[in-house]
Design a protein around this motif. Structure first.
Motif, short mmCIF file in Angstrom:
data_model
loop_
_atom_site.label_atom_id
_atom_site.label_comp_id
_atom_site.label_asym_id
_atom_site.label_seq_id
_atom_site.Cartn_x
_atom_site.Cartn_y
_atom_site.Cartn_z
N GLU A 1 -42.08 11.43 -35.99
CA GLU A 1 -40.67 11.01 -35.99
C GLU A 1 -39.82 12.04 -36.76
OE1 GLU A 1 -39.36 7.72 -34.81
OE2 GLU A 1 -37.60 9.02 -35.01
N GLY A 2 -38.75 12.51 -36.13
CA GLY A 2 -37.84 13.45 -36.80
C GLY A 2 -38.34 14.89 -36.81
N LYS A 3 -39.47 15.15 -36.15
CA LYS A 3 -40.03 16.51 -36.14
C LYS A 3 -39.93 17.12 -34.76
CE LYS A 3 -43.12 15.83 -40.02
NZ LYS A 3 -44.45 15.43 -40.46
N ASP A 4 -39.93 18.46 -34.71
CA ASP A 4 -39.79 19.20 -33.46
C ASP A 4 -41.19 19.38 -32.85
OD1 ASP A 4 -38.63 20.64 -31.50
OD2 ASP A 4 -37.91 22.28 -32.77
N LEU A 5 -41.58 18.44 -31.98
CA LEU A 5 -42.96 18.38 -31.47
C LEU A 5 -43.10 19.05 -30.10
CD1 LEU A 5 -45.90 17.24 -31.52
CD2 LEU A 5 -44.97 15.10 -30.63
N VAL A 6 -44.15 19.87 -29.97
CA VAL A 6 -44.54 20.42 -28.67
C VAL A 6 -45.96 19.98 -28.36
CG1 VAL A 6 -44.77 22.47 -27.23
CG2 VAL A 6 -43.22 22.51 -29.18
N VAL A 7 -46.14 19.30 -27.24
CA VAL A 7 -47.46 18.91 -26.76
C VAL A 7 -47.96 20.02 -25.84
CG1 VAL A 7 -48.56 17.35 -25.11
CG2 VAL A 7 -47.26 16.42 -27.03
N VAL A 8 -49.16 20.54 -26.13
CA VAL A 8 -49.72 21.63 -25.31
C VAL A 8 -51.01 21.15 -24.66
CG1 VAL A 8 -50.59 23.99 -25.32
CG2 VAL A 8 -48.69 23.36 -26.84
N GLY A 9 -50.94 20.87 -23.38
CA GLY A 9 -52.12 20.44 -22.62
C GLY A 9 -52.93 21.65 -22.20
N ILE A 10 -54.26 21.50 -22.26
CA ILE A 10 -55.15 22.61 -21.90
C ILE A 10 -55.71 22.36 -20.50
CG2 ILE A 10 -57.14 23.98 -22.62
CD1 ILE A 10 -54.69 23.92 -24.61
N LEU A 11 -55.25 23.19 -19.58
CA LEU A 11 -55.64 23.07 -18.16
C LEU A 11 -57.09 23.51 -17.96
CD1 LEU A 11 -52.40 24.64 -16.67
CD2 LEU A 11 -52.99 22.20 -16.78
N LYS A 12 -57.78 23.01 -16.93
CA LYS A 12 -57.20 22.03 -16.04
C LYS A 12 -57.49 20.60 -16.48
CE LYS A 12 -59.09 24.62 -12.49
NZ LYS A 12 -59.75 24.74 -11.16
N GLY A 13 -58.62 20.44 -17.19
CA GLY A 13 -59.15 19.10 -17.44
C GLY A 13 -58.16 18.14 -18.08
N ALA A 14 -57.32 18.64 -19.02
CA ALA A 14 -56.47 17.74 -19.79
C ALA A 14 -55.18 17.37 -19.06
CB ALA A 14 -56.12 18.36 -21.15
N ALA A 15 -54.95 17.93 -17.87
CA ALA A 15 -53.66 17.72 -17.20
C ALA A 15 -53.35 16.24 -17.00
CB ALA A 15 -53.65 18.45 -15.86
N LEU A 16 -54.34 15.46 -16.61
CA LEU A 16 -54.10 14.06 -16.28
C LEU A 16 -53.89 13.23 -17.55
CD1 LEU A 16 -55.65 15.39 -13.80
CD2 LEU A 16 -56.02 13.04 -13.09
N PHE A 17 -54.80 13.38 -18.51
CA PHE A 17 -54.65 12.67 -19.79
C PHE A 17 -53.35 13.07 -20.46
CE2 PHE A 17 -55.67 13.30 -24.46
CZ PHE A 17 -55.34 12.00 -24.83
N CYS A 18 -53.03 14.36 -20.43
CA CYS A 18 -51.83 14.86 -21.11
C CYS A 18 -50.58 14.22 -20.50
CB CYS A 18 -51.78 16.38 -21.01
SG CYS A 18 -50.47 17.08 -22.01
N SER A 19 -50.56 14.06 -19.18
CA SER A 19 -49.36 13.49 -18.57
C SER A 19 -49.21 12.02 -18.97
CB SER A 19 -49.38 13.69 -17.05
OG SER A 19 -50.05 12.66 -16.41
N ASP A 20 -50.30 11.29 -19.07
CA ASP A 20 -50.22 9.89 -19.52
C ASP A 20 -49.84 9.80 -21.00
OD1 ASP A 20 -50.83 8.68 -17.09
OD2 ASP A 20 -52.99 8.81 -17.45
N LEU A 21 -50.46 10.65 -21.82
CA LEU A 21 -50.16 10.63 -23.26
C LEU A 21 -48.70 11.00 -23.49
CD1 LEU A 21 -51.39 10.30 -26.14
CD2 LEU A 21 -51.75 12.77 -26.14
N PHE A 22 -48.25 12.02 -22.77
CA PHE A 22 -46.88 12.50 -22.93
C PHE A 22 -45.87 11.39 -22.66
CE2 PHE A 22 -43.12 14.89 -21.47
CZ PHE A 22 -42.93 15.70 -22.58
N ARG A 23 -46.14 10.62 -21.59
CA ARG A 23 -45.21 9.53 -21.25
C ARG A 23 -45.33 8.35 -22.18
NH1 ARG A 23 -46.48 9.22 -14.98
NH2 ARG A 23 -48.52 9.63 -15.88
#
Ligand code: PRP
Length: 181
Positions: free
Chosen positions: A31-53
């Protein structure tokens, strides 16, 4: 494809519930921080999209792709960056998102590689953690962990066997006949 599945280890529903919990925790922690989520392709693409949302604070999304030099180097930790972040990470809080941490060598490499760019903080999230496979030299911290899994061949929700099965909705264990061919 389903005929190759021996059993479901983690159902889609169970996984989605846990991912929502992880997203809530991450939203609170950053909260209040400048966050960047970095997904590692290819395997994490699906989990990352769910986590991101599941994250409810302002957040940026990016991806990296890493390759290890062939099967033999998986155990040596020699990695090549195929897709990189091309901007400064200074003042940014970076969260590396993986589908699985196995030997730990990939995440160890990423922590070193991105750490050199002086982000404000650098943490790790993984859907699956297989601690029984960790190399002693890669005993890296996992800050957000979805599930601990046994040392079995798991596929689905982004995880592959020979590039197949990533589209299975559950995390499954394949029949040994599939990978002993
Ligand atoms: C998998 C996974 C992690 C890494 C974990 O990627 O996505 O990046 O292996 O293994 P480690 O802890 O032993 O380093 P893989 O190289 O299979 O590529 P993929 O994501 O494109 O399937």
């Amino acid at each position: 494809m389903l005929q190759d599945v021996e059993r479901v280890l983690i159902s889609e529903a169970e996984m989605q519930k846990r991912i929502r919990e992880m997203g809530a925790q991450i939203s609170q922690d950053y909260e209040g921080k400048d966050l960047v989520v970095v997904g590692i392709l290819k395997g994490a693409a699906l989990f990352c999209s769910d986590l991101f949302r599941s994250i409810t604070i302002p957040v940026e999304l990016d991806f990296m792709r890493i390759s290890s030099y062939g099967a033999s180097t998986k155990s040596t930790g020699v990695h090549r960056v195929l897709l990189d972040l091309d901007y400064s990470l200074e003042d940014k809080h970076v969260l590396i998102v993986e589908d699985i941490v196995d030997t730990g060598l990939t995440i160890k490499f990423l922590l070193g590689y991105l750490g050199q760019r002086h982000p404000a903080s650098l943490r790790t999230a993984t859907l699956l953690d297989k601690p029984s496979r960790r190399k002693p030299e890669a005993a890296v911290p996992i800050d957000y962990r979805g599930f601990e899994v046994p040392d079995e061949f798991v596929c689905g929700n982004g995880l592959d066997y020979a590039e197949k099965y990533r589209n299975l909705r559950d995390i499954v264990i394949l029949k040994p006949s599939v990978y002993s061919k």
